[in-house]
Design a protein around this motif. Structure first.
Motif, PDB file in Angstrom:
ATOM      1  N   THR A  53      88.211  37.235  32.983  1.00  0.00           N
ATOM      2  CA  THR A  53      88.130  38.635  32.452  1.00  0.00           C
ATOM      3  C   THR A  53      89.584  39.000  33.658  1.00  0.00           C
ATOM      4  O   THR A  53      89.817  39.020  34.231  1.00  0.00           O
ATOM      5  CB  THR A  53      86.995  39.857  32.339  1.00  0.00           C
ATOM      6  OG1 THR A  53      86.401  38.872  31.840  1.00  0.00           O
ATOM      7  CG2 THR A  53      87.714  40.879  31.558  1.00  0.00           C
ATOM      8  N   ARG A  54      90.631  40.006  32.357  1.00  0.00           N
ATOM      9  CA  ARG A  54      91.784  41.077  33.208  1.00  0.00           C
ATOM     10  C   ARG A  54      90.587  41.420  33.935  1.00  0.00           C
ATOM     11  O   ARG A  54      90.289  42.907  32.912  1.00  0.00           O
ATOM     12  CB  ARG A  54      92.665  41.051  32.133  1.00  0.00           C
ATOM     13  CG  ARG A  54      94.099  41.245  33.184  1.00  0.00           C
ATOM     14  CD  ARG A  54      95.019  42.033  32.060  1.00  0.00           C
ATOM     15  NE  ARG A  54      96.307  42.859  32.413  1.00  0.00           N
ATOM     16  CZ  ARG A  54      97.392  43.591  31.946  1.00  0.00           C
ATOM     17  NH1 ARG A  54      96.825  42.757  31.031  1.00  0.00           N
ATOM     18  NH2 ARG A  54      97.807  43.894  32.381  1.00  0.00           N
ATOM     19  N   ARG A  55      91.339  42.656  35.229  1.00  0.00           N
ATOM     20  CA  ARG A  55      91.111  43.554  35.629  1.00  0.00           C
ATOM     21  C   ARG A  55      92.168  44.816  35.259  1.00  0.00           C
ATOM     22  O   ARG A  55      93.325  44.573  35.706  1.00  0.00           O
ATOM     23  CB  ARG A  55      90.232  43.421  37.118  1.00  0.00           C
ATOM     24  CG  ARG A  55      89.016  43.077  37.125  1.00  0.00           C
ATOM     25  CD  ARG A  55      89.294  42.440  39.058  1.00  0.00           C
ATOM     26  NE  ARG A  55      89.017  43.368  39.734  1.00  0.00           N
ATOM     27  CZ  ARG A  55      88.408  44.135  40.238  1.00  0.00           C
ATOM     28  NH1 ARG A  55      86.873  43.542  39.692  1.00  0.00           N
ATOM     29  NH2 ARG A  55      88.923  45.068  40.965  1.00  0.00           N
ATOM     30  N   TYR A  56      91.691  46.120  35.438  1.00  0.00           N
ATOM     31  CA  TYR A  56      92.231  47.020  34.806  1.00  0.00           C
ATOM     32  C   TYR A  56      91.834  48.157  36.228  1.00  0.00           C
ATOM     33  O   TYR A  56      91.012  47.907  36.328  1.00  0.00           O
ATOM     34  CB  TYR A  56      92.288  47.477  33.104  1.00  0.00           C
ATOM     35  CG  TYR A  56      93.101  46.787  32.472  1.00  0.00           C
ATOM     36  CD1 TYR A  56      93.761  46.386  32.045  1.00  0.00           C
ATOM     37  CD2 TYR A  56      91.626  45.714  31.921  1.00  0.00           C
ATOM     38  CE1 TYR A  56      94.138  44.983  31.258  1.00  0.00           C
ATOM     39  CE2 TYR A  56      91.874  44.571  30.457  1.00  0.00           C
ATOM     40  CZ  TYR A  56      93.933  44.565  30.956  1.00  0.00           C
ATOM     41  OH  TYR A  56      93.689  43.841  29.266  1.00  0.00           O
ATOM     42  N   SER A  57      92.717  49.292  35.400  1.00  0.00           N
ATOM     43  CA  SER A  57      92.372  50.555  36.148  1.00  0.00           C
ATOM     44  C   SER A  57      92.049  52.068  35.638  1.00  0.00           C
ATOM     45  O   SER A  57      92.851  51.938  34.617  1.00  0.00           O
ATOM     46  CB  SER A  57      93.088  50.728  38.414  1.00  0.00           C
ATOM     47  OG  SER A  57      93.991  51.029  37.580  1.00  0.00           O
ATOM     48  N   ARG A  58      91.073  52.772  35.473  1.00  0.00           N
ATOM     49  CA  ARG A  58      90.910  53.812  35.237  1.00  0.00           C
ATOM     50  C   ARG A  58      91.004  54.868  36.180  1.00  0.00           C
ATOM     51  O   ARG A  58      90.209  54.919  36.528  1.00  0.00           O
ATOM     52  CB  ARG A  58      89.829  54.207  34.095  1.00  0.00           C
ATOM     53  CG  ARG A  58      90.372  53.239  32.678  1.00  0.00           C
ATOM     54  CD  ARG A  58      88.980  52.850  30.982  1.00  0.00           C
ATOM     55  NE  ARG A  58      89.584  54.034  31.145  1.00  0.00           N
ATOM     56  CZ  ARG A  58      90.213  53.776  29.888  1.00  0.00           C
ATOM     57  NH1 ARG A  58      90.652  53.031  29.211  1.00  0.00           N
ATOM     58  NH2 ARG A  58      90.289  54.821  29.363  1.00  0.00           N
ATOM     59  N   ILE A  59      91.237  56.561  35.465  1.00  0.00           N
ATOM     60  CA  ILE A  59      91.152  57.647  36.019  1.00  0.00           C
ATOM     61  C   ILE A  59      90.037  57.985  36.206  1.00  0.00           C
ATOM     62  O   ILE A  59      89.564  58.231  34.709  1.00  0.00           O
ATOM     63  CB  ILE A  59      91.991  58.196  35.994  1.00  0.00           C
ATOM     64  CG1 ILE A  59      93.291  58.264  37.213  1.00  0.00           C
ATOM     65  CG2 ILE A  59      91.797  59.607  36.933  1.00  0.00           C
ATOM     66  CD1 ILE A  59      95.176  58.694  36.681  1.00  0.00           C
ATOM     67  N   THR A  60      89.233  58.158  36.943  1.00  0.00           N
ATOM     68  CA  THR A  60      87.763  58.475  36.433  1.00  0.00           C
ATOM     69  C   THR A  60      87.456  59.674  37.219  1.00  0.00           C
ATOM     70  O   THR A  60      85.997  60.847  36.340  1.00  0.00           O
ATOM     71  CB  THR A  60      86.826  57.719  36.518  1.00  0.00           C
ATOM     72  OG1 THR A  60      86.480  57.385  38.179  1.00  0.00           O
ATOM     73  CG2 THR A  60      86.628  56.304  36.398  1.00  0.00           C
ATOM     74  N   GLY A  61      88.010  60.929  37.816  1.00  0.00           N
ATOM     75  CA  GLY A  61      87.938  61.467  38.828  1.00  0.00           C
ATOM     76  C   GLY A  61      88.565  61.977  38.656  1.00  0.00           C
ATOM     77  O   GLY A  61      89.687  61.486  39.533  1.00  0.00           O
ATOM     78  N   THR A  62      89.544  63.650  38.847  1.00  0.00           N
ATOM     79  CA  THR A  62      90.682  64.440  39.485  1.00  0.00           C
ATOM     80  C   THR A  62      90.292  65.538  40.264  1.00  0.00           C
ATOM     81  O   THR A  62      89.347  65.411  40.191  1.00  0.00           O
ATOM     82  CB  THR A  62      91.531  64.471  38.235  1.00  0.00           C
ATOM     83  OG1 THR A  62      90.656  66.078  37.586  1.00  0.00           O
ATOM     84  CG2 THR A  62      92.725  64.190  37.276  1.00  0.00           C
ATOM     85  N   GLY A  63      90.845  65.699  41.337  1.00  0.00           N
ATOM     86  CA  GLY A  63      90.538  67.237  41.820  1.00  0.00           C
ATOM     87  C   GLY A  63      92.114  67.649  42.874  1.00  0.00           C
ATOM     88  O   GLY A  63      92.516  67.391  42.874  1.00  0.00           O
ATOM     89  N   SER A  64      91.605  68.740  43.466  1.00  0.00           N
ATOM     90  CA  SER A  64      92.658  69.000  43.968  1.00  0.00           C
ATOM     91  C   SER A  64      92.886  70.216  44.778  1.00  0.00           C
ATOM     92  O   SER A  64      91.632  70.713  44.421  1.00  0.00           O
ATOM     93  CB  SER A  64      94.197  70.266  42.446  1.00  0.00           C
ATOM     94  OG  SER A  64      93.091  70.616  41.889  1.00  0.00           O
TER      95      SER A  64
END
Length: 326
Positions: free
Chosen positions: A2-13
């Motif tokens: 299975t190919r691995r992907y990446s996702r943004i799960t949280g943002t901050g500043s």
């Protein structure tokens, strides 16, 4: 496999408390015998204010609260993180990396950490590297941070540059996923343009050699920026099998409203589809894209499931884009 992907799960500043309006800066410059005006700044840049860190506050002090906000948004603890990349041109020290300092301040140890130096394209570069390291199994949960204290390298006798920049930090948590988040990336550089945007100084024998303050040929940067950003945007769309019509939000490096307008026009995107924070933040270099992303998420503009185009251009001369589904 299975190919691995990446996702943004949280943002901050995070922005330092001191907000400097154009009128504040005009008054400071007038005391130096330098004339400018709010109207002059807004007309040419779209900037109305920026934030400056206190003299004793380094980039890591801005990066940590941004990272903590992203972790909270992702529902994670710092101990869950197994990779930290900090994009910065204004590190705490010559070495070690600001990422190592951030790791310590977050109270964790053991995972790989390093800085990326691609100036205003730094966050796009760092996100691309983190995506690759997640894809190959090196990391599972990464903190990708852009943090800058550009106020330290500004020449306040040069009204054409000192009005442009501000300090701040933005961060995202990038996690491994079975479904695509980051769809495509595209990175470039052309070193022959080093001289149009640079800080031509360095430390040797305890002394600063050269000039440690920012220098920029604004016209040259503008001409290059709009052209290369358009090419990078089209490259990631083609790689992902998408078109301009698939873009829900353009989140560009917040350098100058004119560059942002020019980029949107070339992509046939209405300005209503562009996340704009340059008026409040100025140009925060590697921090500007994650700052704008977090602003968009927290104001409800940017929503899960939407397709985002992130793109930046900076000294080096560097440029790049990332297309992702949030």
């Amino acid at each position: 496999m299975t190919r691995r992907y990446s996702r943004i799960t949280g943002t901050g500043s995070y922005l330092p408390p001191r907000r400097v309006t154009n009128d504040d800066l005009v008054a400071e410059l007038a005391a130096r015998g330098i004339e400018t005006s709010d109207e002059w700044i807004v007309e040419r840049t779209g900037i109305q204010a920026r934030h400056f860190a206190a003299p004793d506050v380094p980039a890591s002090e801005l990066a940590v609260p941004a990272a903590q906000a992203a972790l909270q948004a992702a529902g994670l603890q710092a101990s869950d993180i197994d990779l930290i990349i900090v994009a910065t041109s204004t590190p705490d020290m010559v070495f070690p990396s600001t990422a190592a300092i951030v790791q310590h301040k977050l109270g964790i140890a053991g995972c790989p950490v390093f800085d990326v130096q691609a100036v205003c394209s730094g966050f796009v570069y760092a996100l691309t590297v983190a995506d690759a390291l997640i894809a190959n199994g090196t990391a599972h949960k990464a903190l990708v941070i852009g943090a800058e204290v550009f106020s330290r390298i500004l020449d306040f006798n040069d009204r054409t540059t000192c009005v442009l920049f501000g300090d701040g930090a933005g961060a995202v948590v990038l996690e491994a996923s079975d479904t695509p988040g980051i769809l495509a990336t595209d990175l470039h550089a052309d070193g022959k343009h080093v001289g149009i945007l640079c800080v031509p100084g360095h430390v040797s024998g305890g002394q600063v050699l050269g000039d440690p303050l920012l220098k920029m040929d604004g016209q040259a940067v503008f001409k290059l920026a709009v052209n290369v950003l358009d090419k990078a945007a089209r490259a990631v769309l083609q790689k992902a099998g998408k078109t301009e019509a698939d873009i829900d939000w353009l989140i560009p490096h917040q350098a100058n409203i004119r560059i942002m307008q020019g980029t949107a026009k070339k992509l046939h995107l209405p300005l209503e589809k562009v996340v704009v924070t340059v008026h409040d933040h100025g140009n925060t270099s590697a921090a500007s894209i994650p700052l704008a992303l977090d602003h968009g998420v927290r104001t409800g503009q940017v929503k899960p499931g939407q397709t985002l185009l992130l793109e930046g251009v900076g000294g080096g001369f560097t440029w790049g884009a990332v297309l992702l589904d949030l």
